[in-house]
Design a protein around this motif. Structure first.
Motif, PDB file in Angstrom:
ATOM      1  N   PRO A 125      39.100  40.211  72.327  1.00  0.00           N
ATOM      2  CA  PRO A 125      38.476  39.465  70.978  1.00  0.00           C
ATOM      3  C   PRO A 125      37.218  39.648  70.888  1.00  0.00           C
ATOM      4  N   SER A 126      36.626  39.096  72.158  1.00  0.00           N
ATOM      5  CA  SER A 126      34.950  39.080  71.891  1.00  0.00           C
ATOM      6  C   SER A 126      34.312  40.394  72.043  1.00  0.00           C
ATOM      7  N   LEU A 127      34.764  41.150  72.730  1.00  0.00           N
ATOM      8  CA  LEU A 127      34.219  42.620  72.661  1.00  0.00           C
ATOM      9  C   LEU A 127      34.461  43.268  71.305  1.00  0.00           C
ATOM     10  N   PHE A 128      35.663  42.947  70.766  1.00  0.00           N
ATOM     11  CA  PHE A 128      35.699  43.587  69.184  1.00  0.00           C
ATOM     12  C   PHE A 128      34.682  42.837  68.134  1.00  0.00           C
ATOM     13  N   LEU A 129      34.606  41.346  68.213  1.00  0.00           N
ATOM     14  CA  LEU A 129      33.653  40.858  67.557  1.00  0.00           C
ATOM     15  C   LEU A 129      31.971  41.320  67.893  1.00  0.00           C
ATOM     16  N   ALA A 130      31.936  41.528  68.907  1.00  0.00           N
ATOM     17  CA  ALA A 130      30.584  42.127  69.504  1.00  0.00           C
ATOM     18  C   ALA A 130      30.121  43.504  68.652  1.00  0.00           C
ATOM     19  N   PHE A 131      31.256  44.468  68.748  1.00  0.00           N
ATOM     20  CA  PHE A 131      31.283  45.588  68.116  1.00  0.00           C
ATOM     21  C   PHE A 131      31.059  45.260  66.641  1.00  0.00           C
ATOM     22  N   ALA A 132      31.831  44.289  66.156  1.00  0.00           N
ATOM     23  CA  ALA A 132      31.656  44.308  64.610  1.00  0.00           C
ATOM     24  C   ALA A 132      30.348  43.801  64.198  1.00  0.00           C
ATOM     25  N   LEU A 133      29.819  43.022  65.132  1.00  0.00           N
ATOM     26  CA  LEU A 133      28.388  42.516  64.802  1.00  0.00           C
ATOM     27  C   LEU A 133      27.281  43.480  64.950  1.00  0.00           C
ATOM     28  N   TYR A 134      27.513  44.539  66.010  1.00  0.00           N
ATOM     29  CA  TYR A 134      26.607  45.350  66.128  1.00  0.00           C
ATOM     30  C   TYR A 134      26.535  46.355  65.309  1.00  0.00           C
ATOM     31  N   THR A 135      27.947  46.792  64.642  1.00  0.00           N
ATOM     32  CA  THR A 135      27.916  47.807  63.357  1.00  0.00           C
ATOM     33  C   THR A 135      27.298  47.177  62.396  1.00  0.00           C
ATOM     34  N   ILE A 136      27.516  45.767  62.173  1.00  0.00           N
ATOM     35  CA  ILE A 136      26.775  45.241  60.946  1.00  0.00           C
ATOM     36  C   ILE A 136      25.193  45.235  60.850  1.00  0.00           C
ATOM     37  N   VAL A 137      24.766  44.934  62.169  1.00  0.00           N
ATOM     38  CA  VAL A 137      23.301  44.921  62.467  1.00  0.00           C
ATOM     39  C   VAL A 137      22.765  46.209  62.467  1.00  0.00           C
ATOM     40  N   ALA A 138      23.697  47.412  62.930  1.00  0.00           N
ATOM     41  CA  ALA A 138      22.984  48.645  62.881  1.00  0.00           C
ATOM     42  C   ALA A 138      22.842  49.266  61.520  1.00  0.00           C
ATOM     43  N   GLY A 139      23.594  48.270  60.406  1.00  0.00           N
ATOM     44  CA  GLY A 139      23.215  48.750  59.028  1.00  0.00           C
ATOM     45  C   GLY A 139      24.520  49.725  58.484  1.00  0.00           C
ATOM     46  N   GLN A 140      25.595  49.569  59.469  1.00  0.00           N
ATOM     47  CA  GLN A 140      26.880  50.083  58.848  1.00  0.00           C
ATOM     48  C   GLN A 140      27.787  48.782  58.177  1.00  0.00           C
ATOM     49  N   SER A 141      28.796  49.468  57.984  1.00  0.00           N
ATOM     50  CA  SER A 141      29.814  48.294  57.322  1.00  0.00           C
ATOM     51  C   SER A 141      30.856  47.959  58.524  1.00  0.00           C
ATOM     52  N   LEU A 142      31.301  46.831  58.575  1.00  0.00           N
ATOM     53  CA  LEU A 142      32.273  46.242  59.408  1.00  0.00           C
ATOM     54  C   LEU A 142      32.995  47.055  60.280  1.00  0.00           C
ATOM     55  N   LEU A 143      32.761  47.038  61.716  1.00  0.00           N
ATOM     56  CA  LEU A 143      33.542  48.128  62.512  1.00  0.00           C
ATOM     57  C   LEU A 143      33.402  49.526  62.119  1.00  0.00           C
ATOM     58  N   GLU A 144      32.344  50.025  61.494  1.00  0.00           N
ATOM     59  CA  GLU A 144      32.275  51.424  61.311  1.00  0.00           C
ATOM     60  C   GLU A 144      31.377  51.985  62.331  1.00  0.00           C
ATOM     61  N   TYR A 145      32.046  52.610  63.456  1.00  0.00           N
ATOM     62  CA  TYR A 145      31.445  53.073  64.532  1.00  0.00           C
ATOM     63  C   TYR A 145      30.693  54.137  64.292  1.00  0.00           C
ATOM     64  N   PRO A 146      29.404  54.691  65.210  1.00  0.00           N
ATOM     65  CA  PRO A 146      28.776  56.030  64.858  1.00  0.00           C
ATOM     66  C   PRO A 146      29.667  57.076  65.462  1.00  0.00           C
ATOM     67  N   PRO A 147      29.801  57.955  64.870  1.00  0.00           N
ATOM     68  CA  PRO A 147      30.949  58.938  65.081  1.00  0.00           C
ATOM     69  C   PRO A 147      30.884  59.493  66.518  1.00  0.00           C
ATOM     70  N   GLN A 148      29.737  59.791  67.079  1.00  0.00           N
ATOM     71  CA  GLN A 148      29.185  60.182  68.317  1.00  0.00           C
ATOM     72  C   GLN A 148      29.632  59.246  69.486  1.00  0.00           C
ATOM     73  N   ARG A 149      29.623  58.238  69.046  1.00  0.00           N
ATOM     74  CA  ARG A 149      29.758  57.043  70.282  1.00  0.00           C
ATOM     75  C   ARG A 149      31.360  56.199  69.963  1.00  0.00           C
ATOM     76  N   ALA A 150      32.115  56.759  68.988  1.00  0.00           N
ATOM     77  CA  ALA A 150      33.305  56.129  68.644  1.00  0.00           C
ATOM     78  C   ALA A 150      33.969  56.086  69.746  1.00  0.00           C
ATOM     79  N   GLY A 151      34.435  57.308  70.124  1.00  0.00           N
ATOM     80  CA  GLY A 151      35.261  57.532  71.445  1.00  0.00           C
ATOM     81  C   GLY A 151      35.148  56.377  72.650  1.00  0.00           C
ATOM     82  N   VAL A 152      33.921  56.432  72.834  1.00  0.00           N
ATOM     83  CA  VAL A 152      33.649  55.445  74.150  1.00  0.00           C
ATOM     84  C   VAL A 152      34.027  53.925  73.702  1.00  0.00           C
ATOM     85  N   MET A 153      33.498  53.483  72.458  1.00  0.00           N
ATOM     86  CA  MET A 153      33.755  52.550  71.932  1.00  0.00           C
ATOM     87  C   MET A 153      35.219  52.134  71.763  1.00  0.00           C
ATOM     88  N   ILE A 154      36.036  52.884  71.513  1.00  0.00           N
ATOM     89  CA  ILE A 154      37.373  52.753  71.221  1.00  0.00           C
ATOM     90  C   ILE A 154      37.990  52.515  72.801  1.00  0.00           C
TER      91      ILE A 154
END
Lengths: 320, 91
Positions: free
Chosen positions: A261-290
């Motif tokens: 849960p906390s890694l999930f929340l961290a990624f959610a925060l990261y994507t919001i801070v990075a200017g995308q919507s909630l849990l919208e991973y950057p496509p080039q890094r999505a595989g690693v993150m998943i």
């Protein structure tokens, strides 16, 4: 080809009829133990049905969590009901049939009937020739970072659903712990057969869990199935009388429980801070993150399920 | 070959009826537990046959997962639900 259709038709009819009968018997069974047994059988039949409607992912989840782990959980729960030492009579104890119980039952039944009618109505109201969202998922699969459409939906396109599921699982354990948990059961040493079985089966369970996790990126599998198998390893260890050392049951256990849960929340925060919507991973890094998310989620799910099985309070906890 | 596999699967599915009968009748808890274990073994076989018939390798993973977890369920039964009976049952 004609005979093939006939065999498939009979196969599906037997499965469907078996499902209905098993569900009815499991619910109507006056003996709790028989109810559990029929529930496990229902779950097995259900997973065959999922296979037949081409949903092997759901079949895998159903068989690992429904038939496998829930069966063990229910059996352990039954053994803790009432008498501390269950006997034949307590296992075959009939359910209370008081006036209140009957009122409650009829109320539940009418509520469920209403839900069933609403569901049938909704299904009939669905457009018959709809393609669903399958084509859309397939079209954006390349951007998801994984090649399995189910994993793409669960961890990328609708990641927040999975996040909330992880939190629900954590909340269930917190509920058990908040109630004080159950008193520790006397640990009887495992007999030789069980000891040998545990020694052989635990490595196989760990390997299979890792395999299911890896398979999740391109085939049916993933965090929940891998977590269930990992949790089963914890359950087997606990049943064989194995205990976690006291110093690992404090911070280490809690860190494992919240890793997913906390890694999930961290990624959610990261994507919001990075200017995308909630849990919208950057496509080039999505595989690693998943993959990172799946590993953390598997550890958390496995630990949580094992801790739920042990069901002791956090003070005198054992578990995975 | 596909027809053969599916027919075998259907046959196994039919034999589950006997298992269900034993699960319903009992009489002892061990009878019911064993019947559902047989049920599980047959389900694993049906899944393997379906995997072969439709060429879906993923179904073997489903069968693998359950074959492993069935053993854990059986141990849970013996250790938690059946412990008392073993001690006092001479059989």
């Amino acid at each position: 080809m004609d005979r093939l259709t006939l065999v498939l038709w009979i196969f599906d009819s037997v499965t469907g009829l078996g499902l209905l009968l098993l569900a009815g018997w499991a619910l109507a069974s006056p003996q709790l133990f028989r109810g559990i047994i029929l529930f496990v059988a229902f779950s097995l039949m259900m997973s065959i049905a999922w296979v037949r409607i081409d949903a092997p992912d759901v079949a895998l989840a159903e068989i690992a969590i429904g038939a496998g782990l829930t069966g063990a959980l229910l059996l352990a729960a039954l053994s803790r009901l009432g008498d501390s030492e269950p006997t034949q009579e307590s296992m075959n104890r009939p359910i209370e049939r008081s006036y209140r119980a009957r009122t409650f039952r009829s109320l539940t039944a009418s509520l469920l009937a209403a839900v069933a009618v609403a569901l049938v109505f909704l299904i009939l109201a669905l457009p018959g020739d709809s393609e669903g969202l399958g084509a859309e998922v397939a079209a954006s699969l390349d951007a998801s970072g994984v090649s399995s459409p189910v994993t793409a939906v669960l961890l990328n396109f609708r990641g927040y659903d999975t996040l909330l599921e992880l939190l629900v699982l954590l909340l269930a354990l917190l509920g058990v712990w908040s109630l004080g948990g159950l008193p520790a059961q006397p640990v009887s040493p495992a007999v030789l057969v069980l000891d040998t079985l545990a020694r052989i089966l635990i490595p196989v369970l760990l390997l299979s869990s890792a395999y299911l996790l890896w398979a999740g990126t391109h085939a049916p599998g993933g965090a929940f199935q891998a977590g269930a198998v990992l949790g089963a390893a914890g359950v087997l260890l606990s049943l064989a009388g194995w205990q976690v050392r006291q110093r690992y049951t404090g911070v280490t256990l809690r860190l494992l429980l919240i890793a997913g849960p906390s890694l999930f929340l961290a990624f959610a925060l990261y994507t919001i801070v990075a200017g995308q919507s909630l849990l919208e991973y950057p496509p080039q890094r999505a595989g690693v993150m998943i993959v990172l998310l799946e590993v953390a989620a598997t550890l958390s799910i496995g630990t949580t399920l094992a801790a739920l099985f042990v069901a002791e309070g956090p003070r005198n906890k054992e578990g995975q | 070959m596909q027809l053969f596999n599916l027919a075998l699967g259907l046959l196994l599915l039919m034999t589950l009826g006997g298992g269900i009968w034993r699960a319903l009748r009992g009489p002892s808890a061990a009878d019911r537990m064993l019947s559902v274990q047989v049920f599980g073994t047959a389900a694993v076989a049906v899944l393997l046959l379906l995997a072969q018939a439709f060429g879906q390798a993923a179904l073997r993973d489903v069968a693998l997962a359950f074959a492993l977890l069935a053993a854990v369920t059986a141990v849970a039964f013996v250790r938690r639900a059946w412990a008392e009976e073993v001690d006092c049952d001479p059989e």
